[in-house]
Design an enzyme around this catalytic site. Structure first.
Site, PDB file in Angstrom:
ATOM      1  N   ARG A 234      -3.843  -8.990  29.102  1.00 19.78           N
ATOM      2  CA  ARG A 234      -5.205  -8.462  28.998  1.00 19.78           C
ATOM      3  C   ARG A 234      -5.429  -7.564  30.213  1.00 19.78           C
ATOM      4  NH1 ARG A 234      -4.935  -9.571  24.478  1.00 19.78           N
ATOM      5  NH2 ARG A 234      -6.258 -10.922  23.202  1.00 19.78           N
ATOM      6  N   ASP A 258      -0.110  -2.042  27.870  1.00 18.34           N
ATOM      7  CA  ASP A 258      -0.561  -2.051  26.471  1.00 18.34           C
ATOM      8  C   ASP A 258      -2.033  -2.417  26.411  1.00 18.34           C
ATOM      9  OD1 ASP A 258      -0.067  -1.928  23.595  1.00 18.34           O
ATOM     10  OD2 ASP A 258      -0.489  -4.082  23.628  1.00 18.34           O
ATOM     11  N   GLU A 263     -10.770  -1.068  27.967  1.00 22.66           N
ATOM     12  CA  GLU A 263     -10.239  -0.540  26.695  1.00 22.66           C
ATOM     13  C   GLU A 263     -11.235  -0.570  25.542  1.00 22.66           C
ATOM     14  OE1 GLU A 263      -6.943  -3.427  26.125  1.00 22.66           O
ATOM     15  OE2 GLU A 263      -7.876  -3.933  24.215  1.00 22.66           O
ATOM     16  N   HIS A 295      -3.055  -1.091  22.927  1.00 23.14           N
ATOM     17  CA  HIS A 295      -3.112  -2.475  22.429  1.00 23.14           C
ATOM     18  C   HIS A 295      -2.391  -2.578  21.072  1.00 23.14           C
ATOM     19  CE1 HIS A 295      -5.526  -6.351  23.151  1.00 23.14           C
ATOM     20  NE2 HIS A 295      -4.501  -6.638  22.376  1.00 23.14           N
TER      21      HIS A 295
END
Ligand code: NAI
Length: 331
Positions: A234, A258, A263, A295
């Site tokens: 995260r 990622d 985000e 993500h």
């Protein structure tokens, strides 16, 4: 049961419709996030289903309870975006989808490592331009390198297996030790030792009060010069400002992300026609040793199938028994 499914994309709908044939739930899809304004869309649905970038805090949970919602079905393993304690207190059952495909995420982390350390994105761009120079493209062997794994749960363990296959030495940090990782030769150490001794560090812990900004200036200072840091857990496990400082100084030699702490307003949307308003994210994009994906580590056919099946089964179990095997209780 009638389920209001928020933040839906076409691929979610495809897989939910496919697996719902065996469950017969009444599915209502919305492409918007769940929030105080969009909650009204779920009127009459006892179950609401959300993804990772739908924050569900206490005020929203109260409104959900007042609207008659009794179940919140998460289409994710991570649940840091939901106030589980408040949901428990309000009598809203929250269920997640644990371990839907640890392979998807672990393999994506490995893909990022290989792409970064062999400079594949730069190499591909050069070849397309007719530039076959190798200057600046030198990589390093994974064999014999030390890989530090923060969080040796389901994903961390699969990642450990893969990296062992490359001939890497394994170090781990986790309050709960994994027998499978120990059997691979992984040694549990402190975060400081892991930072000092690893050539590559990959984060696979959940976001919690303890792990928020775990990778900050102090942790980075302990890392080896030119460290390869991968975050598929995260965003807020990493202090992005600290990471940018370390990229500028060269302390971080390779960064694979990622996930990103801000985000929520970026990922899963096509923003290619808009001006990027996030200056921190924009700065990250300027480094040629940074690889960012939006993500997508979880995004495989197998994972999406399992997410759809388990989410629908969670709701069916709740409908039949008022309980759910995957229900989350605040600790
Ligand atoms: P898991 O629950 O099997 O493993 C998490 C591990 O982290 C556990 O062993 C736990 O003891 C450990 N941990 C907890 N606090 C820690 C700390 N302070 N320091 C070190 N380790 C700590 O979860 P799983 O399935 O392996 O997933 C891990 C995380 O990966 C999720 O919480 C989620 O945030 C992220 N994830 C990301 C996806 C993506 O698409 N990028 C998809 C799925 C999960």
């Amino acid at each position: 049961m009638k389920i209001a499914i928020y933040s839906t994309r076409p691929y979610d709908q495809l897989y939910f419709d496919r697996y719902n044939r065996q469950f017969g739930h009444e599915l209502h899809y919305f492409d918007t996030h769940l929030d105080a304004e969009t909650l009204v869309l779920s009127k009459g649905a006892p179950a609401v289903c959300v993804f990772v970038n739908d924050p569900v805090h206490e005020p929203l949970l109260k409104s959900m309870r007042d609207q008659g919602i009794t179940m919140l079905a998460l289409r994710s393993a991570g649940f840091n975006h939901v106030d589980i304690r408040a949901a428990n207190d309000l009598g809203i059952l929250v269920a997640n989808v644990p371990g839907y495909s640890p392979y998807a995420v672990a393999e994506h982390a490995v893909a990022m490592i290989l792409c970064l350390i062999r400079r594949l994105v730069r190499a591909h761009a050069r070849v397309r331009e007719g530039n076959f120079s190798l200057n600046g493209l030198m990589g390093f062997d994974l064999h014999g390198k030390t890989v530090g794994i923060v969080g040796t749960g389901k994903i961390g363990t699969v990642f450990a297996h893969i990296m062992r296959g490359f001939g890497c030495q394994l170090l781990g940090v986790d309050p709960v030790e994994s027998r499978a990782c120990r059997d691979l030769g992984l040694q549990y150490v402190s975060l400081q030792t892991l930072c000092r001794q690893s050539d590559i560090i990959s984060l696979h812990c959940p976001l919690s009060a303890e792990t928020r900004y775990m990778i900050d200036d102090a942790a980075i200072a302990d890392m080896r010069e030119g460290i390869c840091l991968i975050n598929t857990s995260r965003g807020a496990v990493v202090d992005t400002a600290a990471v940018i400082r370390a990229l500028k100084s060269g302390k971080i030699g390779y960064l694979g992300l990622d996930v990103y702490e801000e985000e929520e307003d970026l990922f899963f949307e096509d923003l290619s026609d808009t001006v990027l308003g996030d200056d921190v994210f924009a700065r990250l994009l300027t480094f040629n040793n940074v690889l960012i994906t939006g993500h997508q580590a979880y995004f495989t056919r197998e994972a999406i199938s399992n997410i759809a099946k388990t989410t629908l089964a969670n709701v069916a179990e709740f409908e039949q028994s008022g309980q759910c095997t995957n229900q989350l209780i605040a600790t």
